[in-house]
Design an enzyme around this catalytic site. Sequence first.
Site, mmCIF file in Angstrom:
data_model
loop_
_atom_site.group_PDB
_atom_site.id
_atom_site.type_symbol
_atom_site.label_atom_id
_atom_site.label_comp_id
_atom_site.label_asym_id
_atom_site.label_seq_id
_atom_site.Cartn_x
_atom_site.Cartn_y
_atom_site.Cartn_z
ATOM 1 N N SER A 176 0.824 -1.212 0.000
ATOM 2 C CA SER A 176 0.000 0.000 0.000
ATOM 3 C C SER A 176 0.860 1.264 0.000
ATOM 4 C CB SER A 176 -0.925 0.000 1.217
ATOM 5 O OG SER A 176 -1.880 -1.036 1.103
ATOM 6 N N GLY A 227 -6.868 1.288 -13.779
ATOM 7 C CA GLY A 227 -6.858 -0.090 -13.301
ATOM 8 C C GLY A 227 -7.959 -0.358 -12.296
ATOM 9 N N ARG A 228 -8.269 0.649 -11.485
ATOM 10 C CA ARG A 228 -9.331 0.477 -10.476
ATOM 11 C C ARG A 228 -10.695 0.361 -11.133
ATOM 12 N NH1 ARG A 228 -5.814 4.737 -6.939
ATOM 13 N NH2 ARG A 228 -4.464 3.107 -6.087
ATOM 14 N N HIS A 255 -26.895 -21.544 -2.833
ATOM 15 C CA HIS A 255 -26.705 -22.886 -3.391
ATOM 16 C C HIS A 255 -26.617 -23.947 -2.304
ATOM 17 C CE1 HIS A 255 -25.828 -20.955 -7.252
ATOM 18 N NE2 HIS A 255 -25.756 -22.146 -7.812
ATOM 19 N N GLU A 314 -4.736 -3.437 -7.076
ATOM 20 C CA GLU A 314 -4.954 -2.097 -7.644
ATOM 21 C C GLU A 314 -5.197 -1.054 -6.548
ATOM 22 O OE1 GLU A 314 -3.946 -2.286 -10.414
ATOM 23 O OE2 GLU A 314 -5.120 -3.378 -11.898
ATOM 24 N N ASN A 372 -8.968 -1.793 -0.697
ATOM 25 C CA ASN A 372 -10.174 -0.979 -0.482
ATOM 26 C C ASN A 372 -10.038 -0.068 0.730
ATOM 27 O OD1 ASN A 372 -11.180 -2.159 -2.750
ATOM 28 N ND2 ASN A 372 -13.037 -2.965 -1.791
#
Length: 390
Positions: free
Chosen positions: A143, A252-253, A349, A374, A377
């Site tokens: 980061s 990219g994000r 499922h 990328e 978050n």
Amino acid sequence: MLRFVRRHSILSMSQGLTPETLEFQSLALQFAKQELAPKMQEWDKTEFFPKQVMRKAAELGFGAMYCDPEYGGTGLGRLDASVIFESLSTGCVPTSAYLSIHNMVAWIIDEFGNEAQKSKYLPRMATMELFGSYCLTEPNAGSDAGSLQTTAVKKGNEYILNGSKAFISGAGDTDVYLVMARTGDQSTKGISCFIVEKGAPGLSFGKKESKLGWNLQPTRAVIMEDCRVPEENLVAGLGKGFGIAMKALNGGRVNIASCSLGGAQAALEEALEHTKVRKQFGKPLSANQDVQFKLADMNVALQSSRLMVRQAARMLDAKDPAAPAWCAMAKVHACDNGFKICDDALQLHGGYGYLQDYKVQQYFRDLRVHQILEGTNQVMRMITARELLK
């Protein structure tokens, strides 16, 4: 099998798109259905990197989507590219995600490279004769990318690179490596960008990583030990690398958020089909109000994420100064929601969702990493907060 959704359904991916963009979407969806979806699970199990299939995608113009047509690019905008990456991801998320990385590398050369660099690399990247990898992250610089320690020292008419890059998609199997390395002081202004070709003296690769998802993409460390790079492979001049890296990551994000949309779309469609046919207590699961509400929430999250991603793409196309923050917000919204939609689809499922025979577990595994790469978050929230508090 993924099905095509009625254009006017509330599950549709096509709302608000121009006729031209709808053409690109249709082309990409058809390719995803025919070339990607039938092989997605096999490629995951065998860890097969489908180069020839991606070259077929390049024949459709998906190898250098937003690069200059003069050098073989398709000349599309970011919105069109977002729609294409989303559509391809309905068939196979990691294949589409790798294509987004390859396109990022091609765009950097197109946007910041000189005439010689563009002429040498872009035509062959557009056809995917050459595959690209983006090399920013290091073992101790994730980061905090500005703290990277790979060095590049000028010696005669070459630069000598030393250091290593971590978690590099395609590494060892790709041909063109865009490497960010330190040529100056310890600030971000001391970072430059280099094109390093596979086979360069002093370039090697770590072991192939074993991962939770994205298994068809080989991931390795890129290791440079007195790696010799011609001076003409410096991109845009000394000290420009960090700015290049950050501008590339804005796009990219949006791209990785688009891949989340496609995977989530496919997972939701699988859940809808399953809950209609699976019966418990004498009726389909979809007849239960709790299941209905869950499906509704999944679609609300998907459609709101799609709106944010496409808004961010439009802002990139318009070169809006607020675009970086919108790209960050769109990534948070789409990647968090995309993973949750896959998690919910797996839960709907029941035990079947946990079996590798069912695609939903692969969407779950493949989308998890989108919240990390990328820019995590958490970092996206830092960018958003910084913009709010200006």
